[in-house]
Design a protein around this motif. Structure first.
Motif, PDB file in Angstrom:
ATOM      1  N   ASN A  89       0.826  -1.203   0.000  1.00 16.32           N
ATOM      2  CA  ASN A  89       0.000   0.000   0.000  1.00 16.32           C
ATOM      3  C   ASN A  89       0.862   1.255   0.000  1.00 16.32           C
ATOM      4  N   ALA A  90       1.938   1.248   0.785  1.00 21.34           N
ATOM      5  CA  ALA A  90       2.832   2.407   0.824  1.00 21.34           C
ATOM      6  C   ALA A  90       3.425   2.682  -0.554  1.00 21.34           C
ATOM      7  N   GLY A  91       3.815   1.613  -1.259  1.00 20.59           N
ATOM      8  CA  GLY A  91       4.351   1.783  -2.604  1.00 20.59           C
ATOM      9  C   GLY A  91       3.321   2.364  -3.566  1.00 20.59           C
ATOM     10  N   ALA A  92       2.082   1.916  -3.459  1.00 22.05           N
ATOM     11  CA  ALA A  92       1.026   2.422  -4.338  1.00 22.05           C
ATOM     12  C   ALA A  92       0.730   3.898  -4.066  1.00 22.05           C
ATOM     13  N   LEU A  93       0.780   4.300  -2.795  1.00 23.73           N
ATOM     14  CA  LEU A  93       0.560   5.704  -2.450  1.00 23.73           C
ATOM     15  C   LEU A  93       1.665   6.596  -3.024  1.00 23.73           C
ATOM     16  N   LEU A  94       2.896   6.112  -2.982  1.00 21.84           N
ATOM     17  CA  LEU A  94       4.002   6.868  -3.579  1.00 21.84           C
ATOM     18  C   LEU A  94       3.824   6.986  -5.089  1.00 21.84           C
ATOM     19  N   ALA A  95       3.295   5.928  -5.711  1.00 25.90           N
ATOM     20  CA  ALA A  95       3.026   5.978  -7.153  1.00 25.90           C
ATOM     21  C   ALA A  95       1.963   7.029  -7.468  1.00 25.90           C
ATOM     22  N   CYS A  96       0.945   7.156  -6.600  1.00 23.53           N
ATOM     23  CA  CYS A  96      -0.058   8.217  -6.778  1.00 23.53           C
ATOM     24  C   CYS A  96       0.597   9.591  -6.689  1.00 23.53           C
TER      25      CYS A  96
END
Length: 413
Positions: A89-96
Motif C-alpha cells: 500500500n505504501a508503494g502504491a501511495l508513492l506511485a499516486c
C-alpha cells in the motif's frame, strides 16, 4: 478500559485500543483523496466531476482486495498477511504522488484500494477473541477506529492539500503506513484455529458460503445499498462545494469530515444497542436515518446548516447498519469469520463504487437534489432488503450469547 471490562469482552483494553488505531491508519488511505478531487482534476485539466473516477476505482480496488486477499486470513497468519498488504500500500501511495498523468493516478488509486484491507483482517481476528455477548461492543469500538481514519483522512487531507498540493498528501499517507506496519507486526494476535485449505479452495468456499447462508446474502445486499448511499455523497461533495454559491477550497471541504466526531463517540453505544435490540431493527433504523439525512442534503444548496445536519444523520445511519450487519454475520460460522467478512465487505465496497459513480451522475445532472435522490433510493432499497432478513438471525445471536454466558458451570459472575 478497566480490568472488569477487559474480562467482559475477552480482549485487553490495550490490545483493543492498538487495533482500533491500526484500523484508523489502514482505512485512511482510501479517503485522503475525497476533499482533493476538484484540485486533482484541475491539475490535469479535467472537469471536477471527472475526478469522481478516482473514488470509484479506489472503492472498487478495495472490494477486490477484500475478495482476493482477506480470505487468506482463515488459512494464513493474519499478521503476516497484513504486513505485506501495508508495505504494498505504501508503494502504491508513492506511485499516486508521482503520477505523471490521470491514467496513472487512476491505476495507482486502484492498487491503493486493493492493499488498504488491513482493517478487514483485524476486525474478524479480534471478533473471534470477543465473547458472544459483547461482540457488537468490540466491533463498534473497532469501527470507531475506522471512523477516526475517515476523519483523519478527509480533514488532514483537505488541509495539507490546500497548503502543499494533493501530491504531498499521498506522500504523507505513505509515511503513515510506517507506524501502522510496526503496530500490526508487534500487536496483532497470532491465529490458532486456521483452516487447512488451498487458495483455490478458499476462493471457491466463498461461493459455498453465499449459497448456504441466506442471512449472509441479505446482509451483503443491504450493506451494498447502505454504503452506496454514503459513497454517493462523499464522492460528489467536493465537486458541489467547490462550485457556487460556496466555492470552497480543499481545506474547507476537508473540515466537513469533522462530523464523524459524533459518530466516533457513538459507535460503542451503537454496538451496545445492537446487542440489546437486535441487528434487524438496527439496520432498518440506520436505513431510515440515511433517508432522512438525504432529505436535508437536498436542501444543502440553500444553507450549510442543512448539509451538516444531513451529514451527521447519514454518518449515524451508515454506522448503525454496518455494526448490526457485521455482528449478525460473525455469528454464522466461527471457523470462517474472515471469509464471511470478505463476502460482506466486498459487497459493501462494491456498493461504494456503484454509489460513487451514481452520485457523480446525479450531482452532475441535478446538483444537490440529484445527489440526494440517488442516496435516498439506495437507502430505501437497503430497508426493503433488510425486511426480508429472517428474525431467526437475531435469535441465533441471542442463543450464541446465552451459550457463552450460561455454560456447564452456570452463569458467569
Amino acid at each position: 478500559m478497566s480490568e472488569a471490562s477487559t474480562t467482559a469482552t475477552g480482549i485487553s483494553g490495550r490490545l483493543l485500543v492498538m487495533m482500533a488505531v491500526s484500523c484508523a491508519l489502514a482505512v485512511s488511505t482510501i479517503y485522503y483523496h475525497q476533499p482533493l478531487l476538484a484540485q486533482m482534476a484541475s491539475s490535469f485539466g479535467l472537469a471536477p466531476a471527472q475526478a469522481g473516477l478516482i473514488s470509484t476505482l479506489t472503492q472498487l480496488g478495495y472490494a477486490m482486495g477484500l475478495l482476493l486477499i482477506v480470505p487468506l486470513a482463515d488459512c494464513r497468519q493474519p499478521r503476516r498477511l497484513a504486513t505485506l498488504a501495508i508495505a504494498t500500500n505504501a508503494g502504491a501511495l508513492l506511485a499516486c504522488a508521482a503520477a505523471p498523468n490521470f491514467a496513472m493516478l487512476c491505476a495507482s488509486s486502484f492498487v491503493v484500494g486493493v492493499t488498504a484491507i488491513t482493517a478487514q483482517i483485524i476486525i474478524p481476528s479480534l471478533s473471534s477473541l470477543a465473547t458472544p455477548a459483547t461482540r457488537g461492543r468490540v466491533v463498534g469500538a473497532l469501527l470507531s477506529g475506522l471512523s477516526a481514519g475517515l476523519l483523519l483522512a478527509r480533514t488532514v487531507g483537505g488541509f495539507l492539500g490546500a497548503q502543499g498540493g494533493w501530491r504531498s498528501v499521498f506522500a504523507l499517507a505513505a509515511l503513515v503506513d510506517v507506524p501502522l506496519l510496526i503496530i500490526v507486526a508487534r500487536s496483532l494476535p497470532l491465529a490458532t484455529n486456521q483452516a487447512s485449505i488451498g487458495y483455490a479452495g478458499l476462493i471457491r468456499s466463498l461461493g459455498s458460503l453465499v449459497r448456504e447462508e441466506p442471512v449472509l446474502r441479505l446482509c451483503a445486499a443491504s450493506g451494498f445499498m447502505l454504503f452506496a448511499a454514503v459513497s454517493a455523497l462523499w464522492a460528489s461533495l467536493a465537486a458541489l462545494l467547490a462550485q457556487p454559491p460556496y466555492a470552497f477550497g480543499p481545506a474547507t471541504i476537508g473540515l466537513f469530515g469533522l462530523v464523524a466526531l459524533l459518530g466516533i463517540a457513538a459507535s460503542p453505544g451503537i454496538g451496545v444497542l445492537v446487542d440489546r435490540l437486535g441487528a434487524r431493527a438496527m439496520v432498518l433504523a440506520g436505513a431510515m436515518t440515511l433517508v432522512l439525512g438525504m432529505v436535508f442534503v437536498a436542501a444543502a444548496g440553500h444553507s450549510l446548516v442543512w448539509l451538516i445536519v444531513g451529514l451527521v444523520l447519514i454518518d449515524f445511519g451508515n454506522r448503525g447498519g454496518l455494526v448490526a450487519n457485521q455482528s449478525r454475520i460473525y455469528a454464522l460460522r466461527a471457523e470462517a469469520r474472515s471469509r464471511l467478512n470478505t463476502v460482506f465487505m466486498s459487497a459493501y465496497f462494491l456498493g461504494g463504487a456503484a454509489g460513487a459513480a451514481a452520485g457523480s451522475y446525479g450531482a452532475h445532472r441535478a446538483g444537490w437534489i440529484g445527489l440526494a435522490s440517488v442516496g435516498a433510493l439506495f437507502a430505501v432499497l437497503a430497508a426493503v432488503i433488510n425486511a426480508r432478513t429472517p428474525r431467526t438471525a437475531d435469535t441465533t445471536l441471542a442463543v450464541e450469547r446465552a451459550g457463552a454466558t450460561h455454560g456447564p458451570q452456570g452463569p458467569r459472575e
